[in-house]
Scaffold this motif. Structure first.
Motif, PDB file in Angstrom:
ATOM      1  N   GLY A  74      32.310  61.776 -78.844  1.00 11.56           N
ATOM      2  CA  GLY A  74      33.483  61.291 -78.134  1.00 11.56           C
ATOM      3  C   GLY A  74      33.459  61.694 -76.677  1.00 11.56           C
ATOM      4  O   GLY A  74      32.541  62.382 -76.223  1.00 11.56           O
ATOM      5  N   THR A  75      34.485  61.276 -75.971  1.00 14.28           N
ATOM      6  CA  THR A  75      34.551  61.514 -74.536  1.00 14.28           C
ATOM      7  C   THR A  75      35.299  62.780 -74.150  1.00 14.28           C
ATOM      8  O   THR A  75      35.114  63.271 -73.045  1.00 14.28           O
ATOM      9  N   GLY A  76      36.190  63.256 -74.989  1.00 12.34           N
ATOM     10  CA  GLY A  76      37.141  64.272 -74.563  1.00 12.34           C
ATOM     11  C   GLY A  76      38.226  63.594 -73.730  1.00 12.34           C
ATOM     12  O   GLY A  76      38.121  62.427 -73.354  1.00 12.34           O
ATOM     13  N   TRP A  77      39.301  64.322 -73.456  1.00 15.58           N
ATOM     14  CA  TRP A  77      40.413  63.774 -72.677  1.00 15.58           C
ATOM     15  C   TRP A  77      39.979  63.563 -71.230  1.00 15.58           C
ATOM     16  O   TRP A  77      39.357  64.444 -70.626  1.00 15.58           O
ATOM     17  N   HIS A  78      40.305  62.393 -70.681  1.00 14.13           N
ATOM     18  CA  HIS A  78      39.939  62.063 -69.304  1.00 14.13           C
ATOM     19  C   HIS A  78      40.785  60.891 -68.814  1.00 14.13           C
ATOM     20  O   HIS A  78      41.501  60.267 -69.578  1.00 14.13           O
ATOM     21  N   ASP A  79      40.684  60.620 -67.514  1.00 13.08           N
ATOM     22  CA  ASP A  79      41.234  59.382 -66.972  1.00 13.08           C
ATOM     23  C   ASP A  79      40.206  58.783 -66.016  1.00 13.08           C
ATOM     24  O   ASP A  79      39.168  59.383 -65.754  1.00 13.08           O
ATOM     25  N   HIS A  80      40.501  57.588 -65.531  1.00  8.07           N
ATOM     26  CA  HIS A  80      39.592  56.866 -64.638  1.00  8.07           C
ATOM     27  C   HIS A  80      40.200  56.719 -63.246  1.00  8.07           C
ATOM     28  O   HIS A  80      39.926  55.748 -62.546  1.00  8.07           O
ATOM     29  N   LEU A 103      51.379  60.286 -65.802  1.00  8.51           N
ATOM     30  CA  LEU A 103      51.297  61.675 -65.347  1.00  8.51           C
ATOM     31  C   LEU A 103      51.150  61.714 -63.841  1.00  8.51           C
ATOM     32  O   LEU A 103      50.635  60.771 -63.237  1.00  8.51           O
ATOM     33  N   PRO A 104      51.554  62.811 -63.209  1.00  9.74           N
ATOM     34  CA  PRO A 104      51.269  62.943 -61.776  1.00  9.74           C
ATOM     35  C   PRO A 104      49.758  62.886 -61.581  1.00  9.74           C
ATOM     36  O   PRO A 104      48.996  63.367 -62.424  1.00  9.74           O
ATOM     37  N   THR A 105      49.312  62.267 -60.503  1.00  6.29           N
ATOM     38  CA  THR A 105      47.872  62.083 -60.325  1.00  6.29           C
ATOM     39  C   THR A 105      47.176  63.284 -59.705  1.00  6.29           C
ATOM     40  O   THR A 105      46.012  63.508 -59.972  1.00  6.29           O
ATOM     41  N   ASP A 106      47.845  64.030 -58.873  1.00  8.68           N
ATOM     42  CA  ASP A 106      47.206  65.162 -58.203  1.00  8.68           C
ATOM     43  C   ASP A 106      48.202  66.297 -58.042  1.00  8.68           C
ATOM     44  O   ASP A 106      49.410  66.110 -58.219  1.00  8.68           O
ATOM     45  N   GLY A 107      47.679  67.472 -57.686  1.00  9.61           N
ATOM     46  CA  GLY A 107      48.541  68.593 -57.369  1.00  9.61           C
ATOM     47  C   GLY A 107      48.970  69.434 -58.557  1.00  9.61           C
ATOM     48  O   GLY A 107      49.887  70.234 -58.436  1.00  9.61           O
ATOM     49  N   TRP A 108      48.341  69.274 -59.698  1.00  4.16           N
ATOM     50  CA  TRP A 108      48.698  70.072 -60.866  1.00  4.16           C
ATOM     51  C   TRP A 108      47.428  70.505 -61.591  1.00  4.16           C
ATOM     52  O   TRP A 108      46.399  69.870 -61.495  1.00  4.16           O
ATOM     53  N   GLY A 126      35.126  44.150 -82.475  1.00  6.26           N
ATOM     54  CA  GLY A 126      35.893  43.006 -82.022  1.00  6.26           C
ATOM     55  C   GLY A 126      37.247  43.355 -81.444  1.00  6.26           C
ATOM     56  O   GLY A 126      37.908  42.509 -80.850  1.00  6.26           O
ATOM     57  N   GLN A 127      37.692  44.599 -81.583  1.00 11.17           N
ATOM     58  CA  GLN A 127      38.992  45.020 -81.061  1.00 11.17           C
ATOM     59  C   GLN A 127      38.804  45.829 -79.781  1.00 11.17           C
ATOM     60  O   GLN A 127      37.859  46.591 -79.652  1.00 11.17           O
ATOM     61  N   GLY A 128      39.724  45.652 -78.861  1.00  8.18           N
ATOM     62  CA  GLY A 128      39.652  46.387 -77.610  1.00  8.18           C
ATOM     63  C   GLY A 128      41.019  46.510 -76.989  1.00  8.18           C
ATOM     64  O   GLY A 128      42.029  46.159 -77.592  1.00  8.18           O
ATOM     65  N   ARG A 129      41.025  46.994 -75.764  1.00  2.68           N
ATOM     66  CA  ARG A 129      42.284  47.168 -75.046  1.00  2.68           C
ATOM     67  C   ARG A 129      42.025  47.245 -73.559  1.00  2.68           C
ATOM     68  O   ARG A 129      40.942  47.605 -73.119  1.00  2.68           O
ATOM     69  N   ALA A 130      43.046  46.886 -72.815  1.00  2.00           N
ATOM     70  CA  ALA A 130      43.035  47.035 -71.365  1.00  2.00           C
ATOM     71  C   ALA A 130      43.975  48.182 -71.012  1.00  2.00           C
ATOM     72  O   ALA A 130      44.863  48.530 -71.792  1.00  2.00           O
ATOM     73  N   PHE A 131      43.776  48.773 -69.834  1.00  2.00           N
ATOM     74  CA  PHE A 131      44.655  49.861 -69.401  1.00  2.00           C
ATOM     75  C   PHE A 131      44.766  49.879 -67.889  1.00  2.00           C
ATOM     76  O   PHE A 131      43.912  49.346 -67.180  1.00  2.00           O
ATOM     77  N   GLY A 132      45.835  50.503 -67.418  1.00  2.00           N
ATOM     78  CA  GLY A 132      46.107  50.592 -65.989  1.00  2.00           C
ATOM     79  C   GLY A 132      45.549  51.856 -65.366  1.00  2.00           C
ATOM     80  O   GLY A 132      44.854  52.649 -66.011  1.00  2.00           O
ATOM     81  N   ARG A 133      45.897  52.041 -64.129  1.00  2.00           N
ATOM     82  CA  ARG A 133      45.433  53.208 -63.367  1.00  2.00           C
ATOM     83  C   ARG A 133      45.943  54.502 -64.005  1.00  2.00           C
ATOM     84  O   ARG A 133      47.027  54.542 -64.554  1.00  2.00           O
ATOM     85  N   ASN A 134      45.121  55.538 -63.897  1.00  2.00           N
ATOM     86  CA  ASN A 134      45.490  56.896 -64.325  1.00  2.00           C
ATOM     87  C   ASN A 134      45.816  56.988 -65.816  1.00  2.00           C
ATOM     88  O   ASN A 134      46.577  57.852 -66.232  1.00  2.00           O
ATOM     89  N   HIS A 135      45.214  56.134 -66.622  1.00  2.00           N
ATOM     90  CA  HIS A 135      45.416  56.133 -68.074  1.00  2.00           C
ATOM     91  C   HIS A 135      44.653  57.316 -68.675  1.00  2.00           C
ATOM     92  O   HIS A 135      43.431  57.400 -68.563  1.00  2.00           O
ATOM     93  N   VAL A 136      45.364  58.251 -69.289  1.00  2.00           N
ATOM     94  CA  VAL A 136      44.743  59.437 -69.870  1.00  2.00           C
ATOM     95  C   VAL A 136      44.482  59.173 -71.349  1.00  2.00           C
ATOM     96  O   VAL A 136      45.398  58.813 -72.099  1.00  2.00           O
ATOM     97  N   HIS A 137      43.206  59.346 -71.751  1.00  2.00           N
ATOM     98  CA  HIS A 137      42.863  59.088 -73.153  1.00  2.00           C
ATOM     99  C   HIS A 137      41.584  59.819 -73.537  1.00  2.00           C
ATOM    100  O   HIS A 137      40.913  60.414 -72.700  1.00  2.00           O
ATOM    101  N   GLU A 138      41.280  59.772 -74.834  1.00  2.00           N
ATOM    102  CA  GLU A 138      39.982  60.187 -75.345  1.00  2.00           C
ATOM    103  C   GLU A 138      39.566  59.124 -76.350  1.00  2.00           C
ATOM    104  O   GLU A 138      40.394  58.532 -77.041  1.00  2.00           O
ATOM    105  N   VAL A 139      38.262  58.862 -76.397  1.00  2.00           N
ATOM    106  CA  VAL A 139      37.703  57.850 -77.289  1.00  2.00           C
ATOM    107  C   VAL A 139      36.609  58.522 -78.094  1.00  2.00           C
ATOM    108  O   VAL A 139      35.825  59.312 -77.546  1.00  2.00           O
ATOM    109  N   PHE A 140      36.542  58.206 -79.398  1.00  2.00           N
ATOM    110  CA  PHE A 140      35.492  58.824 -80.202  1.00  2.00           C
ATOM    111  C   PHE A 140      35.126  57.976 -81.408  1.00  2.00           C
ATOM    112  O   PHE A 140      35.884  57.110 -81.838  1.00  2.00           O
TER     113      PHE A 140
END
Length: 183
Positions: A74-80, A103-108, A126-140
Motif C-alpha cells: 500500500g501507499t500509506g497515508w498521503h496527499d497529492h 485539512l489545512p494544507t500547510d503550517g501544521w 473496473g472501479q475508480g474514483r476522482a478526487f480534488g486537491r489536498n485529498h488525504v488517503h491511503e490505497v492498498f
C-alpha cells in the motif's frame, strides 16, 4: 476561515491555442479508458516484493502512471498537494481509506481528527474514483495472494506528495516528497 484556490492556467494545445486543463472528471475518463486496455495492463512487469510502475502519457499535460501492487502492499497515508486526480483498478482489487474533510494544507505537524470523517471504498477491477486537491488517503491491495494493477492520473503534474502517519485520531505530517524523490 476561507481560502482562495486559483484555477490552473490553460494548457497550450498542439495548434498553439489555449485549452482548459483537464478536470478530475477528464482524468477519471482517461484512467477508466486506459485500465480497459488489457494489452497495456498485461505489459506491466510485476514484482512479488514491491510496487512497479510505468509512466504514461496523460491528457492535457497531466502525469499518469500504470502501477502494479503485490499482495499486501500500500501507499500509506498521503496527499497529492495541489493536484486533482483519479485512479481506477485495472485488475485485482484495491481498497482506499480517505478523510472526508478538508485539512489545512500547510503550517501544521499534528492534527486531531474528528469523528465521522473516515471513508472506505472497495475498488474491484473496473472501479475508480476522482478526487480534488489536498485529498488525504491511503490505497492498498489487501489480497494475500493476488497482484492488483491500477491507472492513476494527476493535474497539474505532482508538485509534491505529503506523507502522513496515523495513530487513532491523530494524523502527523512525516515528510514531503518532491518529484526528484520518486523519478
Amino acid at each position: 476561515m476561507s481560502a482562495s484556490v486559483s484555477s490552473p492556467a490553460p494548457v497550450p494545445s498542439p495548434s498553439g491555442s489555449r485549452v482548459a486543463p483537464p478536470t478530475s472528471a477528464d482524468l477519471l475518463h482517461f484512467v477508466r479508458r486506459t485500465a480497459a486496455d488489457a494489452d497495456l495492463v498485461a505489459s506491466l512487469p510485476l514484482d512479488p516484493e514491491g510496487r512497479t510502475w510505468v509512466r504514461l502519457d496523460g491528457p492535457g499535460g497531466s502525469e499518469a502512471w500504470l502501477i502494479g501492487w503485490p499482495p499486501g502492499t500500500g501507499t500509506g497515508w498521503h496527499d497529492h498537494a495541489e493536484s486533482v486526480g483519479a485512479f481506477t483498478t485495472a485488475s485485482g482489487a484495491l481498497k482506499e481509506h480517505s478523510l472526508a474533510a478538508r485539512l489545512p494544507t500547510d503550517g501544521w505537524k499534528t492534527l486531531e481528527l474528528t469523528e465521522g470523517i473516515d471513508r472506505e471504498r472497495q475498488l474491484p477491477a473496473g472501479q475508480g474514483r476522482a478526487f480534488g486537491r489536498n485529498h488525504v488517503h491511503e490505497v492498498f491491495n489487501e489480497s494475500p495472494t493476488e497482484h492488483a494493477v491500477s491507472v492513476h492520473a494527476y493535474y497539474p503534474p505532482l508538485p509534491r506528495i505529503r506523507r502522513y502517519s496515523r495513530t487513532g485520531d491523530v494524523l502527523r505530517l512525516e515528510h514531503v516528497e518532491r518529484p526528484e524523490d520518486w523519478q
